[in-house]
Write a protein that holds these residues in place. Sequence first.
Motif, short mmCIF file in Angstrom:
data_model
loop_
_atom_site.label_atom_id
_atom_site.label_comp_id
_atom_site.label_asym_id
_atom_site.label_seq_id
_atom_site.Cartn_x
_atom_site.Cartn_y
_atom_site.Cartn_z
N GLU A 27 1.31 -1.20 0.06
CA GLU A 27 0.00 0.18 -0.51
C GLU A 27 0.81 1.44 -0.03
O GLU A 27 1.76 1.32 0.23
CB GLU A 27 -1.03 0.03 1.45
CG GLU A 27 -0.10 0.56 2.31
CD GLU A 27 -1.67 0.82 3.48
OE1 GLU A 27 -2.42 0.05 3.35
OE2 GLU A 27 -0.72 0.55 4.55
N ARG A 29 0.70 4.97 1.46
CA ARG A 29 -0.07 5.80 2.31
C ARG A 29 0.21 7.69 1.73
O ARG A 29 0.98 7.57 1.35
CB ARG A 29 0.88 5.95 3.68
CG ARG A 29 1.04 3.92 3.19
CD ARG A 29 1.72 3.85 4.74
NE ARG A 29 0.83 3.52 6.17
CZ ARG A 29 1.08 3.22 7.33
NH1 ARG A 29 1.62 3.92 7.53
NH2 ARG A 29 0.21 2.92 8.05
N ILE A 37 -6.82 10.96 4.92
CA ILE A 37 -6.08 9.22 4.51
C ILE A 37 -6.66 8.90 3.46
O ILE A 37 -7.77 8.17 3.53
CB ILE A 37 -5.55 8.93 5.80
CG1 ILE A 37 -5.13 9.83 6.76
CG2 ILE A 37 -4.62 7.81 5.63
CD1 ILE A 37 -5.06 8.90 8.46
N ARG A 39 -5.28 5.69 1.14
CA ARG A 39 -4.49 3.49 0.55
C ARG A 39 -4.60 4.06 -0.66
O ARG A 39 -5.35 3.48 -1.55
CB ARG A 39 -4.84 3.31 1.71
CG ARG A 39 -4.62 3.60 2.65
CD ARG A 39 -3.26 3.85 3.29
NE ARG A 39 -2.29 3.88 4.62
CZ ARG A 39 -2.49 5.03 5.37
NH1 ARG A 39 -2.54 5.94 4.46
NH2 ARG A 39 -2.56 4.63 6.28
N LYS A 57 -9.40 5.66 4.29
CA LYS A 57 -9.18 5.15 5.72
C LYS A 57 -10.09 5.98 6.15
O LYS A 57 -10.05 7.00 6.78
CB LYS A 57 -7.77 5.17 5.57
CG LYS A 57 -7.90 3.88 6.89
CD LYS A 57 -6.34 3.23 6.59
CE LYS A 57 -6.20 2.21 7.09
NZ LYS A 57 -4.42 2.19 7.62
N THR A 62 -7.24 -2.02 7.34
CA THR A 62 -7.59 -1.57 6.49
C THR A 62 -8.89 -2.66 6.12
O THR A 62 -9.02 -3.84 6.99
CB THR A 62 -6.69 -1.98 5.67
OG1 THR A 62 -5.55 -1.16 5.44
CG2 THR A 62 -7.20 -2.04 4.40
#
Length: 74
Positions: A27, A29, A37, A39, A57, A62
């Motif tokens: 992933e 980030r 956020i 991903r 996210k 996750t």
Amino acid sequence: MPLIWYSRFRWPVGMPMVRKMEAGLWEVRVNLSSGKIARILFTTFEGNMVLLHGFIKKSQKTPDSDLNLARSRK
């Protein structure tokens, strides 16, 4: 510099930018300016980065649905 570009051309990249999720699944980030956020889940194939799934996210873990979607696309 965009993180996807950086991750692709500077591979391998580690934390905090890229995290290994499981064998063959990584992933990228991204902290967005809005405070959210994001991903992007990806794999590598024949020296190329293959983007599988991207999401915002909403919790620390996750979601399984996002991981399962990336796995099925892989």
